[in-house]
Design a protein around this motif. Structure first.
Motif, PDB file in Angstrom:
ATOM      1  N   LEU A 180       0.809  -1.214   0.000  1.00  0.00           N
ATOM      2  CA  LEU A 180       0.000   0.000   0.000  1.00  0.00           C
ATOM      3  C   LEU A 180       0.846   1.268   0.000  1.00  0.00           C
ATOM      4  N   ASP A 181       1.922   1.296   0.774  1.00  0.00           N
ATOM      5  CA  ASP A 181       2.745   2.506   0.814  1.00  0.00           C
ATOM      6  C   ASP A 181       3.443   2.751  -0.517  1.00  0.00           C
ATOM      7  N   ILE A 182       3.836   1.695  -1.197  1.00  0.00           N
ATOM      8  CA  ILE A 182       4.463   1.832  -2.512  1.00  0.00           C
ATOM      9  C   ILE A 182       3.436   2.323  -3.523  1.00  0.00           C
ATOM     10  N   LEU A 183       2.218   1.827  -3.440  1.00  0.00           N
ATOM     11  CA  LEU A 183       1.152   2.300  -4.330  1.00  0.00           C
ATOM     12  C   LEU A 183       0.912   3.793  -4.127  1.00  0.00           C
ATOM     13  N   ALA A 184       0.855   4.238  -2.880  1.00  0.00           N
ATOM     14  CA  ALA A 184       0.658   5.666  -2.606  1.00  0.00           C
ATOM     15  C   ALA A 184       1.804   6.488  -3.178  1.00  0.00           C
ATOM     16  N   GLU A 210       3.894   5.736  -5.652  1.00  0.00           N
ATOM     17  CA  GLU A 210       3.943   5.690  -7.117  1.00  0.00           C
ATOM     18  C   GLU A 210       2.803   6.463  -7.779  1.00  0.00           C
ATOM     19  N   THR A 211       1.635   6.471  -7.165  1.00  0.00           N
ATOM     20  CA  THR A 211       0.484   7.115  -7.800  1.00  0.00           C
ATOM     21  C   THR A 211       0.237   8.538  -7.328  1.00  0.00           C
ATOM     22  N   MET A 212       0.629   8.838  -6.080  1.00  0.00           N
ATOM     23  CA  MET A 212       0.341  10.143  -5.500  1.00  0.00           C
ATOM     24  C   MET A 212       1.604  10.969  -5.264  1.00  0.00           C
ATOM     25  N   GLY A 213       2.764  10.375  -5.499  1.00  0.00           N
ATOM     26  CA  GLY A 213       4.016  11.097  -5.350  1.00  0.00           C
ATOM     27  C   GLY A 213       4.620  11.046  -3.969  1.00  0.00           C
ATOM     28  N   LYS A 214       3.860  10.574  -2.993  1.00  0.00           N
ATOM     29  CA  LYS A 214       4.364  10.472  -1.630  1.00  0.00           C
ATOM     30  C   LYS A 214       3.467   9.525  -0.838  1.00  0.00           C
ATOM     31  N   ALA A 215       3.983   9.054   0.296  1.00  0.00           N
ATOM     32  CA  ALA A 215       3.193   8.185   1.165  1.00  0.00           C
ATOM     33  C   ALA A 215       2.947   8.839   2.518  1.00  0.00           C
ATOM     34  N   GLN A 216       3.445  10.055   2.717  1.00  0.00           N
ATOM     35  CA  GLN A 216       3.248  10.745   3.988  1.00  0.00           C
ATOM     36  C   GLN A 216       2.398  11.997   3.777  1.00  0.00           C
ATOM     37  N   ASP A 217       2.252  12.784   4.827  1.00  0.00           N
ATOM     38  CA  ASP A 217       1.464  14.028   4.783  1.00  0.00           C
ATOM     39  C   ASP A 217       0.009  13.781   4.384  1.00  0.00           C
ATOM     40  N   GLY A 218      -0.551  12.647   4.784  1.00  0.00           N
ATOM     41  CA  GLY A 218      -1.958  12.364   4.531  1.00  0.00           C
ATOM     42  C   GLY A 218      -2.255  11.626   3.241  1.00  0.00           C
ATOM     43  N   ALA A 219      -1.242  11.394   2.398  1.00  0.00           N
ATOM     44  CA  ALA A 219      -1.489  10.704   1.119  1.00  0.00           C
ATOM     45  C   ALA A 219      -1.916   9.253   1.352  1.00  0.00           C
ATOM     46  N   PHE A 220      -1.227   8.563   2.232  1.00  0.00           N
ATOM     47  CA  PHE A 220      -1.547   7.165   2.525  1.00  0.00           C
ATOM     48  C   PHE A 220      -2.965   7.060   3.096  1.00  0.00           C
ATOM     49  N   GLU A 221      -3.300   7.960   4.009  1.00  0.00           N
ATOM     50  CA  GLU A 221      -4.620   7.954   4.617  1.00  0.00           C
ATOM     51  C   GLU A 221      -5.706   8.279   3.590  1.00  0.00           C
ATOM     52  N   ALA A 222      -5.418   9.197   2.668  1.00  0.00           N
ATOM     53  CA  ALA A 222      -6.383   9.534   1.615  1.00  0.00           C
ATOM     54  C   ALA A 222      -6.633   8.340   0.705  1.00  0.00           C
ATOM     55  N   LEU A 223      -5.589   7.580   0.412  1.00  0.00           N
ATOM     56  CA  LEU A 223      -5.729   6.376  -0.413  1.00  0.00           C
ATOM     57  C   LEU A 223      -6.626   5.352   0.279  1.00  0.00           C
ATOM     58  N   LEU A 224      -6.419   5.168   1.583  1.00  0.00           N
ATOM     59  CA  LEU A 224      -7.263   4.227   2.332  1.00  0.00           C
ATOM     60  C   LEU A 224      -8.706   4.719   2.418  1.00  0.00           C
ATOM     61  N   ALA A 225      -8.891   6.014   2.601  1.00  0.00           N
ATOM     62  CA  ALA A 225     -10.249   6.568   2.698  1.00  0.00           C
ATOM     63  C   ALA A 225     -11.007   6.429   1.379  1.00  0.00           C
ATOM     64  N   ALA A 226     -10.306   6.509   0.265  1.00  0.00           N
ATOM     65  CA  ALA A 226     -10.945   6.407  -1.048  1.00  0.00           C
ATOM     66  C   ALA A 226     -11.287   4.967  -1.416  1.00  0.00           C
TER      67      ALA A 226
END
Length: 66
Positions: free
Chosen positions: A9-13, A15-31
Motif C-alpha cells: 500500500l505505501d508503494i502504491l501511494a 507511485e500514484t500520489m508522489g508520496k506516502a506521507q502528509d496524509g497521502a496514505f490515509e487519503a488512499l485508504l479513505a478512497a
C-alpha cells in the motif's frame, strides 16, 4: 487504476500520489473502503481509486521575538 500484481500500500501511494506521507496514505485508504483490513499487500488483479494528493501541511512559523 487497475493493479496487475500484488503491491504494498505505501508503494502504491508513493507511485500514484508522489508520496506516502502528509496524509497521502490515509487519503488512499479513505478512497478505498475495506482496503486497510486486507493487510499491507493488495491482492491483484484489483481496481483502486486514486484520490487527489493532499496538500502538504503548512509548517508553523515561530517568531523568537514574540
Amino acid at each position: 487504476m487497475r493493479i496487475a500484481e500484488p503491491l504494498r500500500l505505501d508503494i502504491l501511494a508513493r507511485e500514484t500520489m508522489g508520496k506516502a506521507q502528509d496524509g497521502a496514505f490515509e487519503a488512499l485508504l479513505a478512497a478505498n473502503p475495506g482496503m486497510a483490513a486486507e493487510g499491507p499487500f493488495l491482492v491483484a488483479p484489483r481496481d483502486v481509486v486514486v484520490p487527489e494528493t493532499p496538500a502538504a501541511p503548512a509548517a508553523p512559523s515561530v517568531n523568537p521575538w514574540d
